[in-house]
Design an enzyme around this catalytic site. Structure first.
Site, mmCIF file in Angstrom:
data_model
loop_
_atom_site.group_PDB
_atom_site.id
_atom_site.type_symbol
_atom_site.label_atom_id
_atom_site.label_comp_id
_atom_site.label_asym_id
_atom_site.label_seq_id
_atom_site.Cartn_x
_atom_site.Cartn_y
_atom_site.Cartn_z
ATOM 1 C CB VAL A 1 -2.536 7.388 -15.908
ATOM 2 C CG1 VAL A 1 -2.311 6.525 -14.154
ATOM 3 C CG2 VAL A 1 -1.422 8.728 -15.050
ATOM 4 N NE ARG B 1 2.184 12.120 -5.761
ATOM 5 C CZ ARG B 1 3.452 11.477 -5.365
ATOM 6 N NH1 ARG B 1 3.638 12.550 -4.282
ATOM 7 N NH2 ARG B 1 4.285 11.330 -6.514
ATOM 8 N N PRO C 1 -4.698 14.387 -5.286
ATOM 9 C CG PRO C 1 -5.355 15.035 -4.011
ATOM 10 C CD PRO C 1 -5.617 15.373 -5.319
ATOM 11 C CB SER D 1 -2.234 3.636 -6.752
ATOM 12 O OG SER D 1 -2.713 4.953 -6.679
ATOM 13 C CG ASP E 1 4.953 6.497 -3.260
ATOM 14 O OD1 ASP E 1 5.519 7.350 -3.489
ATOM 15 O OD2 ASP E 1 3.863 6.164 -3.438
ATOM 16 N NE ARG F 1 8.236 6.809 -8.518
ATOM 17 C CZ ARG F 1 7.288 7.528 -8.823
ATOM 18 N NH1 ARG F 1 6.857 8.044 -7.692
ATOM 19 N NH2 ARG F 1 6.961 8.149 -9.957
ATOM 20 C CG HIS G 1 11.268 -9.072 1.197
ATOM 21 N ND1 HIS G 1 9.992 -8.975 0.096
ATOM 22 C CD2 HIS G 1 11.917 -9.711 0.892
ATOM 23 C CE1 HIS G 1 10.462 -10.512 -0.220
ATOM 24 N NE2 HIS G 1 11.218 -10.926 0.237
ATOM 25 C CG HIS H 1 1.193 8.719 -3.843
ATOM 26 N ND1 HIS H 1 2.754 8.194 -4.036
ATOM 27 C CD2 HIS H 1 0.616 9.352 -4.867
ATOM 28 C CE1 HIS H 1 2.501 8.206 -5.301
ATOM 29 N NE2 HIS H 1 1.557 8.978 -5.693
#
Length: 317
Positions: free
Chosen positions: A16, A91, A124, A146, A151, A154, A171, A178
């Site tokens: 990452v 997570r 998490p 973040s 999400d 995506r 939009h 998350h």
């Protein structure tokens, strides 16, 4: 002494972190990028590798393997360190392991005299952003996770792919944790300047609704699918972190679904959770409280309650 340059410190040079660093170099968003890792040789090697491509970048960036002392004059510290999510793990399963790692990291950073902005990516993420805020003592505006930025990205991509529309003109947002309790804000989604509900009405395709429900499930479970196939996710989150960094360093006042502290918004307090917020050079300028319908409100409250319960296991609330 600092000479009017943007210095970003990246803690954690795993997949990452390096995806973030690579994107940062190619976009030329900071004059200085410092890499820190518990494996010092790894950080040195990554810095060397990135520097060797500097002749091909749009603007030069000074990259080096550093120490926590380099955080003293940093504008932004991005934390991508920690143990990754394994196949079959959620997570939230990572809480105990990564909380211990974070407490040590935050202590070292703050001991340097750091007074900038934290951007947290490690999962998490909502819980660890809360931990970062608590342990650092910095104002809530300058501790950002973040959140559901990835999400939402995506979500926009998959909707755009289905409707054959540029995802930049979709939009729509995923908010909440998350993780497994996140949800889609269908009531506020639009394509361009037209509401999604109007688009679906005009299309009059009986398969649209079931397909969109399927898209949400694929978004929610995307990390599990990717981890099953390649072991980890990193390109998407790396690009999301760069987008947030750009909003901060460029003082953009951009609206992004980041993890930030709620103080009464959405009827919630003392929880970091993914919601739309205006991001600029000062961090979180404002949390945007969008109108949720009854079902969405119930889902948001459930997501917040799950996160609060997990926070309570750390701080014994």
């Amino acid at each position: 002494m600092k000479n009017n340059v943007n210095r970003v410190v990246l803690v954690g040079t795993g997949a990452v972190g390096c995806s973030y660093a690579y994107s940062m170099i190619n976009q030329g968003l900071a004059e200085e990028l410092v890499l820190i890792d518990v494996n010092e040789s790894r950080a040195e090697g990554e810095a060397m590798d990135l520097n060797h491509g500097m002749a091909f970048t749009l603007t030069p960036t000074r990259v080096w393997s550093g120490t926590y002392a380099d955080c003293n004059t940093a504008d932004l510290v991005v934390i991508a360190a920690g143990l990754p999510q394994k196949p079959g793990e959620t997570r939230l399963d990572l809480i105990d392991k990564n909380t211990k790692v974070f407490r040590s990291i935050i202590r070292e950073i703050m001991d340097s005299g750091f007074d900038g902005i934290f951007l947290v990516a490690t999962n998490p993420v909502d819980i660890l952003t809360y931990v970062t805020w608590k342990e650092s003592g910095l104002p809530k505006e300058r501790v950002i996770g973040s959140g559901t930025t990835l999400d939402s990205a995506r979500f926009r991509y998959m909707i755009g792919d289905y409707l054959q529309v540029d995802p930049r003109n979709v939009h729509a947002a995923i908010i909440g944790e998350h993780g497994d309790t996140e949800f889609a804000v269908w009531s506020q989604a639009s394509i361009g300047i037209e509401s999604l509900s109007k688009v679906l009405e005009r299309r009059n395709n009986p398969q649209d609704r079931s397909k969109l429900d399927e898209i949400f499930v694929n978004v929610r479970d995307a990390a599990y699918h990717i981890i099953e196939r390649k072991g980890a996710t990193y390109y998407g989150i790396g690009m999301c972190l760069v987008r947030i960094t750009k909003a901060i360093l460029g003082n953009e006042n951009s609206i992004l679904t980041v993890s930030c502290l709620l103080e009464g918004q959405y009827g919630q307090e003392d929880v970091y959770i993914g919601v739309p917020a205006i991001v600029n050079r000062g961090g979180i300028r404002e949390v945007i409280e969008i109108g949720l319908d009854k079902t969405e409100t119930e889902k948001f409250n459930h997501s917040a309650s799950v996160l609060k319960e997990m926070i309570g296991t750390i701080y014994n609330k």
